[in-house]
Write an enzyme that holds these catalytic residues in place. Structure first.
Site, PDB file in Angstrom:
ATOM      1  N   LYS A 117       0.836  -1.271  -0.043  1.00 19.24           N
ATOM      2  CA  LYS A 117       0.005   0.156   0.186  1.00 19.24           C
ATOM      3  C   LYS A 117       0.779   1.109   0.095  1.00 19.24           C
ATOM      4  O   LYS A 117       2.038   1.094   0.579  1.00 19.24           O
ATOM      5  CB  LYS A 117      -0.948  -0.039   1.184  1.00 19.24           C
ATOM      6  CG  LYS A 117      -2.193   0.928   1.124  1.00 19.24           C
ATOM      7  CD  LYS A 117      -3.096   0.150   0.294  1.00 19.24           C
ATOM      8  CE  LYS A 117      -4.356   0.803   0.015  1.00 19.24           C
ATOM      9  NZ  LYS A 117      -5.507   0.127  -0.621  1.00 19.24           N
TER      10      LYS A 117
HETATM   11  P1  NAD Z   1     -13.103   7.677  -3.172  1.00 16.08           P
HETATM   12  O1  NAD Z   1     -12.193   8.904  -3.017  1.00 16.08           O
HETATM   13  O2  NAD Z   1     -13.506   7.565  -4.703  1.00 16.08           O
HETATM   14  O3  NAD Z   1     -14.564   8.135  -2.707  1.00 16.08           O
HETATM   15  C1  NAD Z   1     -14.855   8.307  -1.310  1.00 16.08           C
HETATM   16  C2  NAD Z   1     -16.298   8.761  -0.937  1.00 16.08           C
HETATM   17  O4  NAD Z   1     -16.342   8.665   0.632  1.00 16.08           O
HETATM   18  C3  NAD Z   1     -16.213  10.003  -1.456  1.00 16.08           C
HETATM   19  O5  NAD Z   1     -17.844  10.040  -1.828  1.00 16.08           O
HETATM   20  C4  NAD Z   1     -16.414  10.894  -0.167  1.00 16.08           C
HETATM   21  O6  NAD Z   1     -16.971  12.222  -0.216  1.00 16.08           O
HETATM   22  C5  NAD Z   1     -17.077   9.983   0.922  1.00 16.08           C
HETATM   23  N1  NAD Z   1     -16.870  10.090   2.131  1.00 16.08           N
HETATM   24  C6  NAD Z   1     -15.567  10.720   2.787  1.00 16.08           C
HETATM   25  N2  NAD Z   1     -15.708  10.773   4.199  1.00 16.08           N
HETATM   26  C7  NAD Z   1     -16.982  10.547   4.228  1.00 16.08           C
HETATM   27  C8  NAD Z   1     -17.540  10.368   5.647  1.00 16.08           C
HETATM   28  N3  NAD Z   1     -17.082  10.794   6.782  1.00 16.08           N
HETATM   29  N4  NAD Z   1     -18.936  10.119   5.581  1.00 16.08           N
HETATM   30  C9  NAD Z   1     -19.357   9.614   4.191  1.00 16.08           C
HETATM   31  N5  NAD Z   1     -18.957   9.752   3.172  1.00 16.08           N
HETATM   32  C10 NAD Z   1     -17.572  10.012   3.445  1.00 16.08           C
HETATM   33  O7  NAD Z   1     -12.652   6.572  -2.748  1.00 16.08           O
HETATM   34  P2  NAD Z   1     -12.820   4.943  -3.144  1.00 16.08           P
HETATM   35  O8  NAD Z   1     -12.046   4.585  -4.138  1.00 16.08           O
HETATM   36  O9  NAD Z   1     -14.528   4.808  -3.372  1.00 16.08           O
HETATM   37  O10 NAD Z   1     -12.691   4.332  -1.974  1.00 16.08           O
HETATM   38  C11 NAD Z   1     -13.532   4.170  -0.799  1.00 16.08           C
HETATM   39  C12 NAD Z   1     -13.150   2.916  -0.019  1.00 16.08           C
HETATM   40  O11 NAD Z   1     -13.119   1.734  -0.672  1.00 16.08           O
HETATM   41  C13 NAD Z   1     -11.793   3.173   0.710  1.00 16.08           C
HETATM   42  O12 NAD Z   1     -12.022   2.596   2.108  1.00 16.08           O
HETATM   43  C14 NAD Z   1     -11.018   2.222  -0.028  1.00 16.08           C
HETATM   44  O13 NAD Z   1      -9.781   2.063   0.348  1.00 16.08           O
HETATM   45  C15 NAD Z   1     -11.774   1.230  -0.429  1.00 16.08           C
HETATM   46  N6  NAD Z   1     -11.395   0.446  -1.609  1.00 16.08           N
HETATM   47  C16 NAD Z   1     -11.371   0.906  -3.058  1.00 16.08           C
HETATM   48  C17 NAD Z   1     -10.999   0.289  -3.947  1.00 16.08           C
HETATM   49  C18 NAD Z   1     -10.912   0.721  -5.633  1.00 16.08           C
HETATM   50  O14 NAD Z   1     -10.892   0.244  -6.256  1.00 16.08           O
HETATM   51  N7  NAD Z   1     -11.112   2.186  -5.648  1.00 16.08           N
HETATM   52  C19 NAD Z   1     -10.779  -1.068  -3.911  1.00 16.08           C
HETATM   53  C20 NAD Z   1     -10.846  -1.520  -2.623  1.00 16.08           C
HETATM   54  C21 NAD Z   1     -11.099  -0.672  -1.642  1.00 16.08           C
END
Ligand code: NAD
Length: 427
Positions: A117
């Site tokens: 990571k």
């Molecule tokens: P992103 O940055 O695209 O989106 C994050 C979202 O969460 C945004 O809409 C933001 O406004 C919202 N957010 C932030 N703080 C918040 C809060 N306190 N309450 C409600 N909403 C809130 O991120 P992402 O890529 O969608 O990742 C989200 C999660 O999924 C993370 O934990 C990440 O590690 C995990 N993840 C992502 C992927 C991927 O392929 N992008 C893969 C596996 C896991």
């Protein structure tokens, strides 16, 4: 213990360093599967970690220092794989914990990678496009000794996206002197990205929800769903739930939440979010304080924003019967116990959001072969891998009489342990 003491104790336990939490999870599983103590000891440590401090020229002419990390947890099963997070509160222990989680996740879906990571302490929303590009290119240069298509392949995570992956790929290629598409995944299709990668994590969330519902004789159509976070994972999952006939009743982002008990029109909500930068104010919905999203009445709850969202403060009030962890680490161990005691079926992050790394693996395979698949092929292979992984984890949970999180770790750690034993300890 008095109630107040209990509360303070829980607060302390829940604010525990995330890497220590990961080690505790490992210890629980080690005991359950009688893990070789030597293998356990190996897995308690990240293999290597790099911290970089680097300058970026800001638009106002000043120079600002930024801190970034890249951690490799365990590489026994293959090259390091894991996203890069841009977030103001990321730190080395969070990145270590997420790297450990990637070791387990890649093994759970049985793809030939180790766990890694990365992170940069910054708020991407407060940087201009030029500053973001400069920061990314400099960070890439700083971590270049670690990354490469045979060594370590980053991908997007919170705060990063395909454009940022494109800058990483270009910077690495400039240093190498030739084009190296396989150094990152989650990049635009024009430069070797895969069909279906952007949607992969959300698509996987919906696939495992379908499998989880099946265990209770239920189906997606008609189920009510609440999604926390409307970014890459949350918005795609919400859209695919909606398309599968489920009713997405509530969605939130960092600015607040929206509710419609008859179901939100997710396509229109996506258009609204694109225009206004938030779900808040969506016509045809009622506003809801963001922290109430997790406790709205619904069948399926998908935390898809941040870690540590389901805690002792709200776990007992969660009404959903299924919690599908789109985010990494959204449930604290204490809250997990409460959910389990309340009979909530939790699909853990290492399985629920593994669709992203699975299609990242497909993208890397396509880049290595310079031979690209159709979206249908990608989606079919993704379904196959996730359905198989779900079934293997479910079988382990029945065999060991444990929850799905412990079972996923049993499957994942078991595979890593087998690889460590086969390779032996060098020299
Ligand atoms: P992103 O940055 O695209 O989106 C994050 C979202 O969460 C945004 O809409 C933001 O406004 C919202 N957010 C932030 N703080 C918040 C809060 N306190 N309450 C409600 N909403 C809130 O991120 P992402 O890529 O969608 O990742 C989200 C999660 O999924 C993370 O934990 C990440 O590690 C995990 N993840 C992502 C992927 C991927 O392929 N992008 C893969 C596996 C896991």
């Amino acid at each position: 213990m008095c109630a107040r003491h209990d509360e303070v104790y829980n607060d302390m336990a829940e604010s525990m360093n995330p890497f220590e939490m990961a080690r505790q999870q490992l210890a629980t599983v080690a005991e359950k599967i009688d893990l070789d103590p030597d293998v356990h000891e190996v897995l308690r440590y990240p293999k290597r970690e790099l911290t970089v401090n680097f300058p970026v020229s800001m638009d106002d002419g000043s120079v600002k220092m930024f801190t970034g990390y890249r951690v490799h947890h365990n590489l026994t099963r293959g090259p390091a794989k894991g996203g890069i997070r841009y977030h103001p509160e990321t730190d080395l222990d969070e990145v270590r914990a997420l790297a450990f989680c990637m070791t387990v996740k890649c093994a759970v879906v049985n793809i030939p990678y180790g766990g890694a990571k990365g992170g940069v302490v910054c708020d991407p929303a407060k940087l201009s496009a030029a500053e973001l590009e400069d920061l990314t290119r400099r960070y890439t240069t700083e971590i270049a000794p670690l990354i490469g298509p045979d060594k370590d392949i980053p991908a997007p995570d919170m705060g990063t996206n395909p454009q940022i992956m494109a800058w990483i790929m270009d910077t690495y290629s400039m240093l190498a002197g030739y084009t190296v598409p396989g150094v990152v995944t989650g990049k635009p299709i024009a430069i070797g990205g895969s069909e279906g990668r952007v949607e992969a994590t959300g698509r996987g969330v919906v696939a495992v929800t379908r499998e989880a519902l099946r265990t209770a004789g239920k189906q997606l159509p008609g189920m009510s769903v609440a999604v926390q976070g409307f970014g890459n994972v949350g918005s795609v999952a919400a859209f695919l739930f909606h398309r599968a006939g489920a009713k997405v009743v509530a969605v939130s982002d960092v600015r607040g939440a929206v509710l419609n008990n008859n179901g939100l029109d997710i396509r229109q909500l996506m258009a609204h979010t694109k225009e206004h930068g938030t779900v808040v104010g969506f016509p045809g919905s009622e506003p809801l304080p963001g922290d109430e999203l997790l406790t709205v009445p619904c069948d399926v709850l998908v935390p898809a924003a941040l870690q540590n969202q389901i805690t002792t403060k709200n776990a007992a009030r969660i009404r959903a019967r299924f919690v599908i962890e789109g985010a990494n680490g959204p449930t604290t161990p204490q809250a997990d116990t409460i959910l389990r005691e309340n009979g909530v079926f939790v699909v853990p992050d290492v399985l629920a959001n593994a669709g992203g790394v699975t299609v990242s693996y497909f993208e890397w395979v396509q880049d290595q072969q310079s031979f690209f698949w159709t979206e249908e092929e990608v989606n079919a292979k993704l379904e196959q891998i996730l359905t198989r992984a779900f079934s293997q984890v479910l079988t382990a949970s029945r065999r060991h009489d444990c929850d799905l999180r412990t079972a996923a770790y049993i499957v994942g750690i078991g595979r890593v342990a087998e690889a460590i034993r086969a390779r032996g300890i060098y020299p």
